[in-house]
Design an enzyme around this catalytic site. Sequence first.
Site, PDB file in Angstrom:
ATOM      1  N   SER A  24       0.848  -1.255  -0.089  1.00 52.46           N
ATOM      2  CA  SER A  24      -0.002   0.097   0.083  1.00 52.46           C
ATOM      3  C   SER A  24       0.892   1.223  -0.016  1.00 52.46           C
ATOM      4  O   SER A  24       1.804   1.296   0.587  1.00 52.46           O
ATOM      5  CB  SER A  24      -1.082   0.147   1.053  1.00 52.46           C
ATOM      6  OG  SER A  24      -1.748   1.246   1.199  1.00 52.46           O
ATOM      7  N   LEU A  25       0.340   2.119  -0.648  1.00 51.72           N
ATOM      8  CA  LEU A  25       1.275   3.419  -0.880  1.00 51.72           C
ATOM      9  C   LEU A  25       0.328   4.452   0.223  1.00 51.72           C
ATOM     10  O   LEU A  25       0.994   5.603   0.306  1.00 51.72           O
ATOM     11  CB  LEU A  25       0.879   4.111  -2.173  1.00 51.72           C
ATOM     12  CG  LEU A  25       1.602   3.184  -3.422  1.00 51.72           C
ATOM     13  CD1 LEU A  25       1.333   3.737  -4.695  1.00 51.72           C
ATOM     14  CD2 LEU A  25       3.336   3.176  -3.236  1.00 51.72           C
ATOM     15  N   LYS A  75     -14.014  -3.865   1.454  1.00 53.08           N
ATOM     16  CA  LYS A  75     -14.967  -2.841   1.620  1.00 53.08           C
ATOM     17  C   LYS A  75     -16.590  -3.237   1.898  1.00 53.08           C
ATOM     18  O   LYS A  75     -17.275  -2.289   2.256  1.00 53.08           O
ATOM     19  CB  LYS A  75     -14.718  -2.164   0.250  1.00 53.08           C
ATOM     20  CG  LYS A  75     -13.245  -1.608   0.125  1.00 53.08           C
ATOM     21  CD  LYS A  75     -13.135  -0.974  -1.260  1.00 53.08           C
ATOM     22  CE  LYS A  75     -11.922  -0.276  -1.317  1.00 53.08           C
ATOM     23  NZ  LYS A  75     -11.602   0.367  -2.535  1.00 53.08           N
ATOM     24  N   ASP A 111     -13.715   6.504  -2.879  1.00 53.08           N
ATOM     25  CA  ASP A 111     -13.092   6.191  -4.034  1.00 53.08           C
ATOM     26  C   ASP A 111     -13.754   6.955  -5.194  1.00 53.08           C
ATOM     27  O   ASP A 111     -12.961   7.381  -5.902  1.00 53.08           O
ATOM     28  CB  ASP A 111     -13.282   4.603  -4.323  1.00 53.08           C
ATOM     29  CG  ASP A 111     -12.387   3.734  -3.430  1.00 53.08           C
ATOM     30  OD1 ASP A 111     -11.530   4.267  -3.008  1.00 53.08           O
ATOM     31  OD2 ASP A 111     -12.929   2.724  -3.156  1.00 53.08           O
ATOM     32  N   TYR A 229      -2.057   1.833 -12.161  1.00 49.34           N
ATOM     33  CA  TYR A 229      -0.796   2.806 -12.059  1.00 49.34           C
ATOM     34  C   TYR A 229       0.385   2.119 -11.995  1.00 49.34           C
ATOM     35  O   TYR A 229       1.515   2.773 -12.003  1.00 49.34           O
ATOM     36  CB  TYR A 229      -0.784   3.822 -10.854  1.00 49.34           C
ATOM     37  CG  TYR A 229      -1.225   3.322  -9.502  1.00 49.34           C
ATOM     38  CD1 TYR A 229       0.028   2.671  -8.682  1.00 49.34           C
ATOM     39  CD2 TYR A 229      -2.402   3.256  -8.973  1.00 49.34           C
ATOM     40  CE1 TYR A 229      -0.392   2.072  -7.440  1.00 49.34           C
ATOM     41  CE2 TYR A 229      -2.818   2.476  -7.866  1.00 49.34           C
ATOM     42  CZ  TYR A 229      -1.626   2.113  -7.209  1.00 49.34           C
ATOM     43  OH  TYR A 229      -1.919   1.400  -6.039  1.00 49.34           O
TER      44      TYR A 229
END
Length: 288
Positions: A24-25, A75, A111, A229
Amino acid sequence: MKGPIPINGATRLYGLLGWPVKASLSPAMHNAAFQALGMDAVYVPFPTPAEHLAEAVRGLTAVGVAGFNLTVPHKSAILPLLRHVEPHAAAMGAVNTVRHDEDGLSGTNTDGEGFLLSLRHDLGWDARNKRVLMLGAGGAARGIAHSLLGAGVAHLIIANRTVSRAQALAAECAARFPAARVEAIGLGESAGRAPHLLVNTTTVGMGDGGSPADVTAVGVSEAVMDIVYHPPETPLLTQARKAGLPCANGVGMLLYQGVAAFRYWTGVEPPVEVMREALEAALRARGH
Ligand code: ATR
């Protein structure tokens, strides 16, 4: 480079529950924001298998967590564990951001907002009265479809390899947004649809994948967004760039969902450029 965040008795705890979360970023992005604002807070990844979600949330609540994000596979499973869920997140059936305060646990979904803010800030694109061709009908596509229609898209075409998934999502969207036109087609039927915007939400294009559509054959008139990405320029985005169309990858969506989550948790305006730089540095450090 500033020093590490000094942890003390009053440090507020934020984090990310997912499985896996190693890549995770979000920690880089949120910790950079806390540091830049001099906030006494820290954001930590919490690797949480699906079967331990309820236990983890109870434990974090008991020790006074201030807020957290949720990613795959939590989620949808988080919804019954929350006291309040924002109506748009309930309609999507997905929450990615939870706040813990005196009212208990409240959940929202940033999101879609992240996606729309990236369209606006990275591409200068406005959704009102437009036609969009969206590739994919999975979890990410669901949030994006609801957001696009909520922002005023007039005609949404959902193209998916498994057409029945596209049909189910189209039916759900048409029920919530009766004024819009929503269609479901196969992934191979995108030629000649002439959308203003083409959005890829499929995983095609990640790693060594190819392109899920031919931009020129589709006849895109305004812009192309790929939520992938890694790599930073997918084969779809290469086509878009060569066709002279404004285009963006998924870094902006990741950034702006984090910006919206930060606001939801803290009520403070986050330093967007600091967060973007932290994300890009974290991606570079991984050789992406
Ligand atoms: P996410 O939550 O990231 O959207 P997902 O729910 O697994 O993940 O959805 C992945 C999407 O990528 C789906 O639209 C999937 O198509 P199917 O519904 O037909 O599975 C699409 N996808 C994944 N691999 C694909 C491939 N090789 N070719 C075409 N579409 C693909």
